[in-house]
Design a protein around this motif. Structure first.
Motif, PDB file in Angstrom:
ATOM      1  N   LEU A 190      46.685  40.492  52.641  1.00  0.00           N
ATOM      2  CA  LEU A 190      45.585  41.414  52.342  1.00  0.00           C
ATOM      3  C   LEU A 190      44.503  41.320  53.426  1.00  0.00           C
ATOM      4  CD1 LEU A 190      45.012  43.421  50.135  1.00  0.00           C
ATOM      5  CD2 LEU A 190      44.094  41.585  48.724  1.00  0.00           C
ATOM      6  N   LYS A 191      44.264  40.092  53.845  1.00  0.00           N
ATOM      7  CA  LYS A 191      43.293  39.853  54.910  1.00  0.00           C
ATOM      8  C   LYS A 191      43.714  40.612  56.182  1.00  0.00           C
ATOM      9  CE  LYS A 191      40.697  35.630  55.650  1.00  0.00           C
ATOM     10  NZ  LYS A 191      40.841  34.180  55.643  1.00  0.00           N
ATOM     11  N   LEU A 215      44.822  42.708  41.192  1.00  0.00           N
ATOM     12  CA  LEU A 215      44.872  44.097  40.722  1.00  0.00           C
ATOM     13  C   LEU A 215      46.122  44.822  41.260  1.00  0.00           C
ATOM     14  CD1 LEU A 215      43.150  46.127  39.117  1.00  0.00           C
ATOM     15  CD2 LEU A 215      42.159  46.847  41.294  1.00  0.00           C
ATOM     16  N   ILE A 216      46.425  44.584  42.535  1.00  0.00           N
ATOM     17  CA  ILE A 216      47.615  45.215  43.137  1.00  0.00           C
ATOM     18  C   ILE A 216      48.863  44.780  42.349  1.00  0.00           C
ATOM     19  CG2 ILE A 216      49.075  45.241  45.212  1.00  0.00           C
ATOM     20  CD1 ILE A 216      46.433  44.995  46.847  1.00  0.00           C
ATOM     21  N   ASN A 217      48.919  43.502  42.020  1.00  0.00           N
ATOM     22  CA  ASN A 217      50.082  42.995  41.269  1.00  0.00           C
ATOM     23  C   ASN A 217      50.125  43.539  39.848  1.00  0.00           C
ATOM     24  OD1 ASN A 217      51.253  41.594  43.337  1.00  0.00           O
ATOM     25  ND2 ASN A 217      49.958  39.804  43.010  1.00  0.00           N
ATOM     26  N   PRO A 228      38.624  51.800  33.637  1.00  0.00           N
ATOM     27  CA  PRO A 228      37.260  51.259  33.595  1.00  0.00           C
ATOM     28  C   PRO A 228      37.248  49.731  33.644  1.00  0.00           C
ATOM     29  CG  PRO A 228      37.484  53.044  32.015  1.00  0.00           C
ATOM     30  CD  PRO A 228      38.860  52.775  32.550  1.00  0.00           C
ATOM     31  N   ASN A 229      38.269  49.091  33.043  1.00  0.00           N
ATOM     32  CA  ASN A 229      38.337  47.619  33.095  1.00  0.00           C
ATOM     33  C   ASN A 229      38.465  47.114  34.525  1.00  0.00           C
ATOM     34  OD1 ASN A 229      38.023  47.059  30.457  1.00  0.00           O
ATOM     35  ND2 ASN A 229      40.205  46.715  30.016  1.00  0.00           N
ATOM     36  N   ASP A 230      39.255  47.841  35.331  1.00  0.00           N
ATOM     37  CA  ASP A 230      39.422  47.445  36.747  1.00  0.00           C
ATOM     38  C   ASP A 230      38.087  47.536  37.483  1.00  0.00           C
ATOM     39  OD1 ASP A 230      42.114  47.325  36.157  1.00  0.00           O
ATOM     40  OD2 ASP A 230      42.563  49.291  37.047  1.00  0.00           O
ATOM     41  N   ILE A 231      37.343  48.587  37.194  1.00  0.00           N
ATOM     42  CA  ILE A 231      36.041  48.791  37.853  1.00  0.00           C
ATOM     43  C   ILE A 231      35.058  47.705  37.400  1.00  0.00           C
ATOM     44  CG2 ILE A 231      34.085  50.394  38.115  1.00  0.00           C
ATOM     45  CD1 ILE A 231      36.504  51.730  39.212  1.00  0.00           C
ATOM     46  N   PRO A 237      35.971  40.258  45.989  1.00  0.00           N
ATOM     47  CA  PRO A 237      36.749  39.124  46.511  1.00  0.00           C
ATOM     48  C   PRO A 237      38.211  39.533  46.712  1.00  0.00           C
ATOM     49  CG  PRO A 237      35.503  38.509  44.543  1.00  0.00           C
ATOM     50  CD  PRO A 237      35.440  40.002  44.650  1.00  0.00           C
ATOM     51  N   LEU A 238      38.820  39.052  47.771  1.00  0.00           N
ATOM     52  CA  LEU A 238      40.215  39.415  48.081  1.00  0.00           C
ATOM     53  C   LEU A 238      41.152  39.057  46.928  1.00  0.00           C
ATOM     54  CD1 LEU A 238      40.569  38.317  51.811  1.00  0.00           C
ATOM     55  CD2 LEU A 238      40.714  40.649  50.903  1.00  0.00           C
ATOM     56  N   GLU A 239      40.889  37.905  46.291  1.00  0.00           N
ATOM     57  CA  GLU A 239      41.780  37.454  45.200  1.00  0.00           C
ATOM     58  C   GLU A 239      41.800  38.482  44.064  1.00  0.00           C
ATOM     59  OE1 GLU A 239      39.366  35.665  46.504  1.00  0.00           O
ATOM     60  OE2 GLU A 239      40.527  34.189  47.633  1.00  0.00           O
ATOM     61  N   SER A 240      40.636  39.068  43.765  1.00  0.00           N
ATOM     62  CA  SER A 240      40.616  39.996  42.627  1.00  0.00           C
ATOM     63  C   SER A 240      41.373  41.282  42.966  1.00  0.00           C
ATOM     64  CB  SER A 240      39.188  40.267  42.144  1.00  0.00           C
ATOM     65  OG  SER A 240      38.493  41.052  43.039  1.00  0.00           O
TER      66      SER A 240
END
Ligand SMILES: [Zn+2]
Length: 339
Positions: free
Chosen positions: A47-48, A31-33, A73-76, A24-27
């Motif tokens: 992002l879109k 993550l970027i932030n 690993p948490n990000d994945i 999902p774009l929100e996730s």
């Protein structure tokens, strides 16, 4: 209910989508932030826009750009979890999801941590949603035969969690025949097999995937339309094709919706299935793909029902799960009136 509502509500099965292109774009925005933000990405809308690309090179650049943000690993795990929850929210009841853990492997994040994070994220999402998921490891052609064999050996350690292997990447520069022994060995080890073919290269590439890889399904396969002998073969053998219409347009495999052969392939009696490939990257999920069939290719609701049945038949699910999926399908259609 009208067609759009029926398509949204109907239980669906998807066989061709990539985990790394389905978040999902929100996730990803969160993550970027988490890692300090990106000057050109101030909100989800930016992002879109970022995922509007001009050609295949731009697509690959964008693919790699977003992968850099998955640093632990948490990000994945969060990517896998939020992706599967999102699929369930679209009423997808079963999906076979390609993933390529090697995209994220680096010295501080070894292979076992990456794959275990994916497996854990999928498991958590399955516990919370009425969805079944099978994972298919995409060995990726682009690093050649030796790397593919090494990857097969690595993935074999996780055979209980991975149902099959796939072969994406540059179809033109790395033909199927180079990977024949990898696929034969994978079959011997109990993996199902599928290969992207007939997307960037014509019908010969599909013949090669069938002959040298013994692929049980063909990813894309749209260019089978160029070879009447192949069409007859696919029909006779009922070899499934994983059709991804929007992906074909976005990657310029075909120049317009009008010339996409999805209708011809279906009418010919080929076992086609409908898929989204990389829904986030292409801005089109499985609901959108089915709606395209209805709006642009005059598929009727009974034909759309048939496509879901095709996906169940073509899946690598075991017989008890296939029976369960057919029951879910029948129950929905028994209580649904179309007008
Ligand atoms: Zn694909």
């Amino acid at each position: 209910m009208d067609a759009k509502h029926i398509i949204t509500a109907m239980p669906k099965v998807e066989l061709h989508l990539h985990l790394e292109g389905s978040f999902p774009l929100e996730s990803l925005f969160n993550l970027i932030n988490k890692y300090g933000g990106s000057p050109d990405i101030q909100n989800v809308e930016d992002l879109k826009q970022k995922f509007e690309f001009t050609d295949l090179t731009h697509f690959i650049e964008t693919w790699n750009w977003k992968n850099q943000f998955y640093q632990s690993p948490n990000d994945i795990e969060e990517m896998a979890y939020s992706t599967i929850i999102n699929l369930a929210s679209k009423n997808i009841v079963y999906a076979e999801v390609f993933f390529s853990p090697w995209d994220f492997v680096k010295s501080e994040m070894p292979f076992n941590l990456v794959i275990e994070a994916v497996i854990s994220g999928v498991r958590c999402a399955k516990q919370e949603s009425p969805i079944n998921i099978s994972l298919i490891a995409d060995l990726v052609r682009n690093l050649g035969h030796q790397t593919a064999m090494k990857r097969l050996n690595e993935i074999t350690m996780y055979r209980d969690n991975v149902i099959g292997i796939g072969l994406g990447g540059n179809e033109e520069a790395f033909p199927a025949e180079w990977f024949s022994d990898v696929f034969i060995e994978a079959k011997r080890r109990g993996f199902h097999t599928v290969a992207h073919a007939g997307e960037a290269v014509g019908a010969n590439s599909i013949w090669s995937a069938l002959k040298y890889l013994q692929a049980e399904r063909i990813g894309h396969g749209v260019r089978a339309i160029e070879d009447p002998v192949l069409l007859n073969y696919l029909k006779e053998k009922q070899t499934p094709l994983e059709i991804c219409i929007t992906s074909n347009l976005k990657l310029k495999v075909l120049s317009s919706l009008a010339i996409h052969p999805v209708r011809k392939l279906f009418d010919k009696g080929i076992l086609i299935t409908i898929n989204s490939d990389d829904p986030t990257m292409f801005g089109s999920d499985l609901n959108d793909e089915f709606l395209l069939l209805f709006d642009e290719y005059n598929f009727t609701i009974p034909e759309i029902q048939q496509l879901t049945k095709n996906a169940i038949t073509a899946s690598f699910a075991d017989e008890p799960l296939k029976t369960q999926l057919r029951l879910i399908h029948e129950e929905f259609w028994n209580k649904t009136n179309y007008c």
